[in-house]
Scaffold this motif. Structure first.
Motif, PDB file in Angstrom:
ATOM      1  N   GLN A 191       0.817  -1.195   0.000  1.00  8.36           N
ATOM      2  CA  GLN A 191       0.000   0.000   0.000  1.00  8.36           C
ATOM      3  C   GLN A 191       0.855   1.250   0.000  1.00  8.36           C
ATOM      4  OE1 GLN A 191      -3.122  -0.040   2.877  1.00  8.36           O
ATOM      5  NE2 GLN A 191      -3.562  -2.210   2.602  1.00  8.36           N
ATOM      6  N   ARG A 197     -11.644  -4.862  10.372  1.00  2.00           N
ATOM      7  CA  ARG A 197     -11.198  -6.244  10.183  1.00  2.00           C
ATOM      8  C   ARG A 197      -9.911  -6.506  10.965  1.00  2.00           C
ATOM      9  NH1 ARG A 197     -10.730  -6.150   5.042  1.00  2.00           N
ATOM     10  NH2 ARG A 197      -8.470  -5.897   4.937  1.00  2.00           N
ATOM     11  N   ARG A 198      -8.961  -5.576  10.881  1.00  2.00           N
ATOM     12  CA  ARG A 198      -7.700  -5.774  11.606  1.00  2.00           C
ATOM     13  C   ARG A 198      -7.913  -5.664  13.118  1.00  2.00           C
ATOM     14  NH1 ARG A 198      -5.405  -1.867   7.380  1.00  2.00           N
ATOM     15  NH2 ARG A 198      -5.081  -3.253   5.597  1.00  2.00           N
ATOM     16  N   TYR A 203      -3.037 -10.614   9.327  1.00  2.00           N
ATOM     17  CA  TYR A 203      -2.271  -9.604   8.597  1.00  2.00           C
ATOM     18  C   TYR A 203      -0.850  -9.517   9.152  1.00  2.00           C
ATOM     19  CZ  TYR A 203      -3.102  -6.450  12.586  1.00  2.00           C
ATOM     20  OH  TYR A 203      -3.139  -5.880  13.845  1.00  2.00           O
ATOM     21  N   TYR A 215       0.219  -2.930   4.942  1.00  2.00           N
ATOM     22  CA  TYR A 215      -0.300  -4.199   5.437  1.00  2.00           C
ATOM     23  C   TYR A 215      -0.345  -5.258   4.356  1.00  2.00           C
ATOM     24  CZ  TYR A 215      -1.711  -1.594   9.547  1.00  2.00           C
ATOM     25  OH  TYR A 215      -1.695  -0.827  10.678  1.00  2.00           O
ATOM     26  N   ASP A 272     -11.202  -1.935   6.562  1.00  2.00           N
ATOM     27  CA  ASP A 272      -9.861  -2.458   6.844  1.00  2.00           C
ATOM     28  C   ASP A 272      -9.559  -2.383   8.338  1.00  2.00           C
ATOM     29  OD1 ASP A 272      -9.291  -2.923   4.147  1.00  2.00           O
ATOM     30  OD2 ASP A 272      -8.593  -0.871   3.865  1.00  2.00           O
ATOM     31  N   VAL A 277      -6.732   3.394   2.999  1.00  2.00           N
ATOM     32  CA  VAL A 277      -7.211   2.618   4.125  1.00  2.00           C
ATOM     33  C   VAL A 277      -8.667   2.964   4.393  1.00  2.00           C
ATOM     34  CG1 VAL A 277      -6.417   4.308   5.836  1.00  2.00           C
ATOM     35  CG2 VAL A 277      -6.736   1.926   6.488  1.00  2.00           C
ATOM     36  N   ASP A 322      -2.460  -8.354   3.914  1.00  2.00           N
ATOM     37  CA  ASP A 322      -3.684  -8.906   4.470  1.00  2.00           C
ATOM     38  C   ASP A 322      -4.032 -10.250   3.841  1.00  2.00           C
ATOM     39  OD1 ASP A 322      -4.753  -5.589   4.463  1.00  2.00           O
ATOM     40  OD2 ASP A 322      -4.742  -6.788   6.295  1.00  2.00           O
TER      41      ASP A 322
END
Length: 335
Positions: free
Chosen positions: A4, A23-24, A55, A47, A20, A16, A49
Motif C-alpha cells: 500500500q 477487520r484488523r 495480517y 499491510y 480495513d 485505508v 492482508d
C-alpha cells in the motif's frame, strides 16, 4: 495483499478504509498476543492482508521492507502467512519477532535469527514490592507521595503533548519521537488503551500509556508503550506510575504485565541460527554508543521489576545486514 501507498517512506494515501480497520481490529482482539501487536495499528504502516486469516504490518524505508512483530493470526496460520509474505517480498527483514517465527524462517528459508533485545513479563498474581532490587521503586513511591504527587487514571488528554515535547528534548534522540518500534503517542485507534497520570498541584507532570494485549478474544495483559515525565522528576516518577497501574491491573485480575522491548539487552549465549557478526556489532553499539539511545538505562529501569526475561529477535538474509540496520535506525529516528 498489495504494497500500500502509505509505507513510511512515501506520502500517506487515503486507501485505508473503515472496513480495513474494523477487520484488523477484530483480528487484533482475537490473536494480538505479541507485545507489539497493538502497535501494528499505528498510522503510516503498510499491510499484507489475508482476509479471514490475519495480517502482517510492515514499513518500507530506503527500499527495505521491515515486518513489525509476529503475524497477527492464529498460530496454526503463522507459517502460511510468512510463506505468502515472502513470496511477494523475498528480501524482507523481520523485527522484534518470536522464536517461533525465527525457527520457520531459518529452517525453511535460511534466514539468520539474531537476538534483537529482550522483554520482561511480570506475573501480577505474585507481584509485590518486596525485595532488595525493588528498593528503588519503593523509594520513588515514597518520594512522589512526600512531594504531593497524586496518581490516577483518566481519559486521553491532548495537553500531554507539552510534557512529551519537553521530555524528548532531554533524551538521547532529541527533537524526534522514536517511531515504528514505539507507536506514536497521538494515534486515532485507541481502543482498549489505558492512561495513568501523575499530578502535582492539579497539573499533569508525568504519564504512562498502556496498550492492550489479547489472547483468544480476551484481554490478558498490558504493555507500557508511552511514558513521559517532567525533567524535574526523571525516572523516579515512572516507577511510581508503573507501581500504581500494576496494582490497579492486579485488582482487576489482569494476568501479567509485559514491560516491552529492551533493545540490545542480549543473552550471553549465542544461538546456532544467530549471526555472530551482527551480535558483535550490536554489543559494540550497546557498550559504546549510548549517545544514540539510553540502552543501559532502560535495561536497569525495567530490571528493577524482576520480571521473567524472554528473548526477541530480528530475522535477516545476510550475516551482516549493514544497510538494513542503517535503514532501520533511520526509520525509527534513532539516527
Amino acid at each position: 495483499m498489495t504494497d500500500q501507498a502509505f509505507a513510511l517512506d512515501r506520502p500517506i494515501a487515503t486507501g485505508v478504509t473503515h472496513i480495513d480497520i474494523a477487520r484488523r481490529s477484530a483480528c487484533l482482539k482475537q490473536f494480538g498476543s505479541h507485545s507489539m501487536a497493538f502497535s501494528t495499528m499505528q498510522p503510516d504502516l503498510a499491510y499484507f492482508d489475508m482476509p479471514g486469516i490475519g495480517y502482517i504490518a510492515y514499513a518500507r524505508h530506503y527500499g527495505v521492507r521491515f515486518a513489525l512483530a509476529d503475524p497477527v493470526c492464529h498460530p496454526k496460520h503463522r507459517e502460511l502467512m510468512l510463506d505468502r509474505f515472502l513470496a511477494e517480498f523475498p528480501d524482507a527483514v523481520f523485527v522484534q519477532v518470536s522464536k517461533a517465527v525465527v525457527d520457520h524462517l531459518h529452517y525453511r528459508y535460511g534466514y539468520y535469527g539474531t537476538q534483537f533485545g529482550s522483554e520482561s513479563k511480570i506475573d501480577l498474581a505474585h507481584w509485590s514490592l518486596r525485595g532488595a532490587k525493588k528498593q528503588i521503586i519503593r523509594t520513588a513511591i515514597n518520594q512522589a507521595r512526600n512531594q504531593g504527587i497524586v496518581i490516577r487514571e483518566g481519559g486521553f488528554d491532548h495537553d500531554v503533548r507539552k510534557i512529551s515535547e519537553a521530555w524528548i528534548r532531554t533524551r538521547r534522540c532529541k527533537n524526534n519521537e522514536i517511531r515504528f518500534l514505539i507507536r506514536p503517542m497521538l494515534i486515532d485507534f485507541r481502543e482498549g488503551t489505558r492512561y495513568f497520570y501523575a499530578y502535582l498541584g492539579g497539573k499533569a507532570v508525568g504519564f504512562v500509556f498502556f496498550d492492550p494485549i489479547y489472547r483468544d478474544g480476551k484481554l490478558v495483559s498490558y504493555v507500557p508503550n508511552i511514558s513521559r515525565s517532567s525533567a524535574n522528576f526523571k525516572q523516579g516518577l515512572w516507577y511510581a506510575l508503573m507501581a500504581h497501574a500494576m496494582e490497579v491491573f492486579k485488582e482487576e485480575g489482569v494476568a501479567y504485565i509485559d514491560l516491552g522491548l529492551v533493545p540490545l539487552m542480549l543473552a550471553e549465549t549465542v544461538e546456532p541460527q544467530e549471526s555472530r557478526l551482527l551480535r558483535r556489532v550490536m554489543s559494540v553499539i550497546r557498550e559504546r554508543m549510548d549517545f544514540l539511545y539510553n540502552f543501559k538505562g532502560l535495561e536497569f529501569a525495567k530490571s528493577r521489576f524482576q520480571g521473567t526475561v524472554e528473548k526477541t529477535y530480528c530475522c535477516h538474509r545476510n550475516a551482516m545486514p549493514g544497510f538494513a540496520m542503517f535503514a532501520l535506525f533511520r526509520l525509527t529516528r534513532i539516527i
